[in-house]
Motif scaffolding. Structure first.
Motif, mmCIF file in Angstrom:
data_model
loop_
_atom_site.group_PDB
_atom_site.id
_atom_site.type_symbol
_atom_site.label_atom_id
_atom_site.label_comp_id
_atom_site.label_asym_id
_atom_site.label_seq_id
_atom_site.Cartn_x
_atom_site.Cartn_y
_atom_site.Cartn_z
ATOM 1 N N CYS A 201 0.846 -1.192 0.000
ATOM 2 C CA CYS A 201 0.000 0.000 0.000
ATOM 3 C C CYS A 201 0.885 1.246 0.000
ATOM 4 O O CYS A 201 1.456 1.634 1.023
ATOM 5 C CB CYS A 201 -0.930 0.015 1.208
ATOM 6 N N ALA A 202 1.009 1.866 -1.162
ATOM 7 C CA ALA A 202 1.917 3.002 -1.317
ATOM 8 C C ALA A 202 1.512 4.180 -0.437
ATOM 9 O O ALA A 202 2.373 4.864 0.140
ATOM 10 C CB ALA A 202 1.953 3.432 -2.787
ATOM 11 N N ASP A 203 0.224 4.439 -0.319
ATOM 12 C CA ASP A 203 -0.229 5.570 0.497
ATOM 13 C C ASP A 203 0.198 5.418 1.950
ATOM 14 O O ASP A 203 0.561 6.401 2.605
ATOM 15 C CB ASP A 203 -1.748 5.699 0.426
ATOM 16 N N THR A 204 0.166 4.192 2.459
ATOM 17 C CA THR A 204 0.544 3.978 3.856
ATOM 18 C C THR A 204 2.036 4.232 4.054
ATOM 19 O O THR A 204 2.444 4.883 5.027
ATOM 20 C CB THR A 204 0.187 2.549 4.286
ATOM 21 N N ALA A 223 13.559 6.972 2.865
ATOM 22 C CA ALA A 223 13.287 5.737 2.109
ATOM 23 C C ALA A 223 11.784 5.557 1.900
ATOM 24 O O ALA A 223 11.323 5.225 0.796
ATOM 25 C CB ALA A 223 13.878 4.536 2.841
ATOM 26 N N ALA A 224 10.983 5.795 2.953
ATOM 27 C CA ALA A 224 9.532 5.660 2.829
ATOM 28 C C ALA A 224 8.947 6.749 1.938
ATOM 29 O O ALA A 224 7.951 6.525 1.237
ATOM 30 C CB ALA A 224 8.879 5.697 4.203
ATOM 31 N N TYR A 225 9.590 7.916 1.935
ATOM 32 C CA TYR A 225 9.095 9.023 1.117
ATOM 33 C C TYR A 225 9.186 8.715 -0.372
ATOM 34 O O TYR A 225 8.454 9.296 -1.183
ATOM 35 C CB TYR A 225 9.867 10.298 1.453
ATOM 36 N N GLU A 226 10.070 7.790 -0.739
ATOM 37 C CA GLU A 226 10.177 7.405 -2.150
ATOM 38 C C GLU A 226 8.913 6.719 -2.657
ATOM 39 O O GLU A 226 8.692 6.607 -3.856
ATOM 40 C CB GLU A 226 11.393 6.500 -2.361
ATOM 41 N N TRP A 227 8.064 6.266 -1.749
ATOM 42 C CA TRP A 227 6.792 5.661 -2.154
ATOM 43 C C TRP A 227 5.836 6.692 -2.728
ATOM 44 O O TRP A 227 4.751 6.343 -3.210
ATOM 45 C CB TRP A 227 6.142 4.952 -0.965
ATOM 46 N N ARG A 228 6.215 7.977 -2.688
ATOM 47 C CA ARG A 228 5.314 8.989 -3.247
ATOM 48 C C ARG A 228 5.076 8.776 -4.738
ATOM 49 O O ARG A 228 4.022 9.112 -5.256
ATOM 50 C CB ARG A 228 5.871 10.395 -2.993
#
Length: 324
Positions: A201-204, A223-228
């Motif tokens: 789940c990219a939004d999460t 690293a998590a911000y790259e899921w944007r």
């Protein structure tokens, strides 16, 4: 009554026989129920439900709590809140142990923008010994919708402890509550619990990145911000591929395009001198108002505002991804 006012051309022969039966015997509850069914089949739900109530009034001792509950749900579905609540009251009077009625009643009051009344119904149900996850969810919503997250959180936690049907959604909701109250450790725990349930789940991942960053955990935050990108945020379509962050940039021209606003652009151009050490040519594209300022950066060969024609380049990269 209903039978006299209805245009019987809407129905075949059986309709006329029902109408005649009611006119001959207005106290025949079975005829009223048959008429209700005819209305229901014709998608005339309000009339159908009113016919059911007429039948109930004729034989009140034979109407079960479940029948009143289901009739109340029917009124709720067509937006007749007062009739729905009246049916729920009848259902509770007959069987206070029918917990579904309390849940539906509380939800309906919540939809009617009456959180205090909904809370009173839910608290009465809980005090009567009903221990349903749905009741705690309604209770939490009565607090959340008025901005009282401190009171909403314990109710959400109580729901989480009772095996909710959508555990992921509830973990996500608790993440949002904890994040809004800046309880970052708890927000991170809920965000990670949600990701454990839905790893893709990219939004999460994207939302969790802000909690990491605010907590000072920059490696996990960036690293998590790259899921944007997977979440469909801040994407800028270009005809050449992005830099993968690993391939040598020797003698290459790289476009750095500011994917955020003024503050983030000013903060993250600090990483450009490190990038320039790879012996590449850097061209920068940013908000037009920043061009005069950022054009003075010694590591940048040329600076353009969004909308200007760009020279050729070999790859591109956003500055917010440079820390990774």
């Amino acid at each position: 009554g209903e039978a006299e006012r209805t245009d019987n051309r809407n129905y075949p022969g059986p309709w006329r026989s029902i109408q005649a039966q009611i006119l001959a015997a207005p106290a025949d509850e079975q005829a009223w129920l048959a008429l209700a069914e005819a209305f229901w089949q014709a998608d005339r739900y309000h009339e159908a439900l009113n016919c059911r109530l007429k039948a109930f009034a004729l034989v009140p001792d034979r109407v079960t709590a479940e029948t009143y509950w289901l009739t109340g749900n029917g009124f709720a579905e067509i937006g007749q809140a007062d009739q729905a609540i009246a049916c729920y009251r009848q259902a509770i009077d007959r069987d206070p142990g029918l917990s579904e009625v309390w849940v539906n009643w509380g939800n309906l009051l919540l939809l009617q923008d009456e959180p205090a009344a909904a809370r009173a119904i839910v608290e009465a149900a809980l005090a009567a010994g009903h221990d349903r996850v749905e009741l705690y969810l309604v209770l939490a919503e009565t607090y959340r919708c008025v901005g009282d997250l401190a009171a909403a959180i314990p109710a959400y936690r109580a729901a989480l402890d009772r095996d909710p049907p959508d555990r992921f959604a509830l973990c996500s909701t608790l993440f949002n509550c904890y994040f809004a109250t800046l309880e970052l450790d708890k927000a991170i725990a809920m965000g990670e619990a949600a990701i454990a349930l839905k790893p893709d789940c990219a939004d999460t991942h994207y939302n969790l990145s802000f909690a990491y960053l605010l907590a000072g955990d920059y490696p996990r935050g960036f690293a998590a911000y790259e899921w944007r990108w997977a979440a469909g945020r801040h994407f800028h379509a270009l005809s050449v591929p992005p830099w993968d962050g690993k391939t040598s940039l020797l003698n290459q021209t790289i476009l750095i395009w500011a994917d955020q606003g003024y503050g983030d652009a000013l903060q993250f151009v600090r990483f450009l001198p490190e990038l320039a050490r790879q012996n590449c040519r850097i061209i920068l594209c940013c908000l037009p108002a920043l061009v005069p300022l950022l054009a003075a950066l010694p590591s940048v060969a040329a600076t353009y505002g969004f909308g200007e024609r760009l020279p050729d380049f070999d790859c591109h990269f956003p500055p917010m991804s440079l820390p990774t």
